[in-house]
Write an enzyme that holds these catalytic residues in place. Structure first.
Site, mmCIF file in Angstrom:
data_model
loop_
_atom_site.group_PDB
_atom_site.id
_atom_site.type_symbol
_atom_site.label_atom_id
_atom_site.label_comp_id
_atom_site.label_asym_id
_atom_site.label_seq_id
_atom_site.Cartn_x
_atom_site.Cartn_y
_atom_site.Cartn_z
ATOM 1 N N HIS A 1 52.830 -19.676 80.366
ATOM 2 C CA HIS A 1 53.618 -20.129 81.372
ATOM 3 C C HIS A 1 52.953 -20.529 83.350
ATOM 4 O O HIS A 1 53.336 -20.013 84.186
ATOM 5 C CB HIS A 1 54.597 -19.430 81.564
ATOM 6 C CG HIS A 1 54.822 -18.255 81.991
ATOM 7 N ND1 HIS A 1 55.818 -17.046 81.442
ATOM 8 C CD2 HIS A 1 54.398 -17.084 82.586
ATOM 9 C CE1 HIS A 1 55.960 -15.928 82.386
ATOM 10 N NE2 HIS A 1 54.881 -16.335 82.986
ATOM 11 N N HIS B 1 59.236 -13.682 88.137
ATOM 12 C CA HIS B 1 58.927 -13.374 88.677
ATOM 13 C C HIS B 1 58.549 -13.218 90.108
ATOM 14 O O HIS B 1 58.049 -12.781 90.771
ATOM 15 C CB HIS B 1 57.213 -14.215 88.849
ATOM 16 C CG HIS B 1 56.763 -14.560 87.319
ATOM 17 N ND1 HIS B 1 57.551 -15.294 86.546
ATOM 18 C CD2 HIS B 1 55.962 -13.955 86.431
ATOM 19 C CE1 HIS B 1 56.454 -15.337 85.378
ATOM 20 N NE2 HIS B 1 55.778 -14.814 85.388
ATOM 21 N N HIS C 1 46.562 -11.527 79.593
ATOM 22 C CA HIS C 1 46.061 -11.483 80.960
ATOM 23 C C HIS C 1 46.622 -10.027 82.393
ATOM 24 O O HIS C 1 47.800 -9.311 81.790
ATOM 25 C CB HIS C 1 46.817 -12.974 82.083
ATOM 26 C CG HIS C 1 48.095 -12.964 81.550
ATOM 27 N ND1 HIS C 1 49.134 -12.972 81.348
ATOM 28 C CD2 HIS C 1 48.531 -13.114 83.199
ATOM 29 C CE1 HIS C 1 50.688 -12.821 81.530
ATOM 30 N NE2 HIS C 1 49.989 -13.225 82.607
ATOM 31 N N GLU D 1 54.541 -9.568 79.172
ATOM 32 C CA GLU D 1 55.064 -10.485 79.216
ATOM 33 C C GLU D 1 55.461 -11.127 77.729
ATOM 34 O O GLU D 1 56.350 -12.558 76.924
ATOM 35 C CB GLU D 1 54.830 -11.725 79.484
ATOM 36 C CG GLU D 1 54.693 -11.725 81.271
ATOM 37 C CD GLU D 1 53.714 -13.158 81.895
ATOM 38 O OE1 GLU D 1 54.128 -12.737 82.995
ATOM 39 O OE2 GLU D 1 53.263 -13.889 81.467
HETATM 40 C C1 DHB Z 1 49.297 -16.211 85.599
HETATM 41 C C2 DHB Z 1 49.444 -16.548 85.130
HETATM 42 C C3 DHB Z 1 50.970 -16.211 84.640
HETATM 43 O O1 DHB Z 1 52.060 -15.431 83.592
HETATM 44 C C4 DHB Z 1 51.590 -15.910 86.231
HETATM 45 O O2 DHB Z 1 53.264 -15.697 85.824
HETATM 46 C C5 DHB Z 1 51.118 -15.746 87.369
HETATM 47 C C6 DHB Z 1 49.471 -16.369 86.758
HETATM 48 C C7 DHB Z 1 47.617 -16.937 85.812
HETATM 49 O O3 DHB Z 1 47.535 -17.452 84.884
HETATM 50 O O4 DHB Z 1 47.094 -17.319 86.754
HETATM 51 FE FE FE Z 2 53.559 -14.438 84.017
#
Ligand code: DHB
Ligand code: FE
Length: 280
Positions: free
Chosen positions: A12, A59, A193, A240
């Site tokens: 997302h 978030h 990530h 997540e």
């Molecule tokens: C990114 C990924 C995420 O899940 C998020 O909530 C905010 C940023 C990203 O890849 O920058």
């Molecule tokens: Fe996220």
């Protein structure tokens, strides 16, 4: 009776919302990502689900660090969104299905889950970006939503096992809803990530591909992963992925894999898409 007609997982990433608004679908950087959604769009067009139960994490738009529920369910007629600072375009409000929301809430509380009940709720990129990618041309959304927000922001966050059990209860709630409704379940977020600290930018393709495979064939094995396992192997925001497991459990024991796609990096993230149908 209501039926679960499918399950869909997607990252997302906010940058995807911006790229969708700018229609960068054919740009070399974005094409391998957006092409992964073509079969999903076709499936939605063919099956036309009435409602999406969207398991995602907020978030900081609706809940900030002063008050973070572990699980929260929307029971509103519509859900507004707004830019959280990423430069995202504000999208039309997303229609809800409060009757189905209340049925799920009733079922969950009977099953000893105790979600926060939100009759007003803003939804952030965790919910908006995946629906925007599926319906980039819609000026009104062709689907109602039941938002299910899972805390992945303020530790301690719920375990993979707890989220899996939550998903099972959500699945049972849908299957006991007397109205004829086609329900699709979304799990958004991930894959690997990390947006902060010394390991910012961390992506683990091997972990992601293994997770995608086990999601289909052996999801229970993934419930053994601890928060520490996720942070170590998938980065601090890789946790997540517990939303993917919630979706998977709602689908029931056996599923058919219709489509999957993985591409990394997109923005800071290993990006994955999975589309499932229930199987006997
Ligand atoms: C990114 C990924 C995420 O899940 C998020 O909530 C905010 C940023 C990203 O890849 O920058
Ligand atoms: Fe996220």
């Amino acid at each position: 009776m209501a039926t679960i007609v499918g399950g869909f997982t997607s990252s997302h990433i906010p940058a995807v919302g911006i790229a969708t608004t700018k229609r960068l679908f054919e740009e070399p950087y974005w094409k391998p990502f957006f092409d992964g959604y073509i079969p999903v769009r076709a499936w939605m067009e063919k099956v036309k689900p009435d409602v999406a139960i969207v398991v995602y994490n907020d978030h900081g738009l609706n809940f900030f660090l002063d008050m973070v529920p572990t699980f929260a369910i929307g029971a509103a007629k519509t859900y507004d969104n707004e830019d959280e600072g990423w430069g995202l375009k504000t999208m039309p409000p997303v229609p809800g299905d409060p009757e189905l929301s209340w049925h799920i809430i009733e079922t969950l509380v009977k099953r000893e889950f105790d979600p926060a009940i939100c009759q007003e709720m803003k939804v952030d990129h965790g919910l908006i970006v995946p629906i925007q990618v599926i319906w980039p041309d819609a000026d009104t959304w062709p689907i109602q939503v039941v938002p299910v927000a899972v805390n992945t922001v303020q530790h301690p966050i719920p375990s993979a096992k707890r989220c899996y059990d939550l998903g099972r209860a959500i699945g049972d709630a849908v299957r006991s809803y007397p109205e004829d409704k086609k329900v699709v379940v979304f799990g958004t977020g991930g894959m690997s990530h990390q947006l902060q600290g010394q390991r910012a930018g961390f992506i683990n393709k091997r972990f992601d591909l293994d997770f995608m495979d086990k999601m289909v064939h052996d999801p229970e094995s993934l419930t053994k992963l601890t928060t520490t396992d996720f942070v170590r192997d998938a980065g601090s925001e890789g946790v997540e992925l517990i939303m993917w497991l919630t979706m998977r459990a709602a689908m029931g024991e056996k599923v058919k894999l219709l489509h999957s796609n993985y591409h990394a990096p997109i923005s800071n993230t290993g990006s994955g898409v999975v589309l499932l149908e229930p199987a006997e």
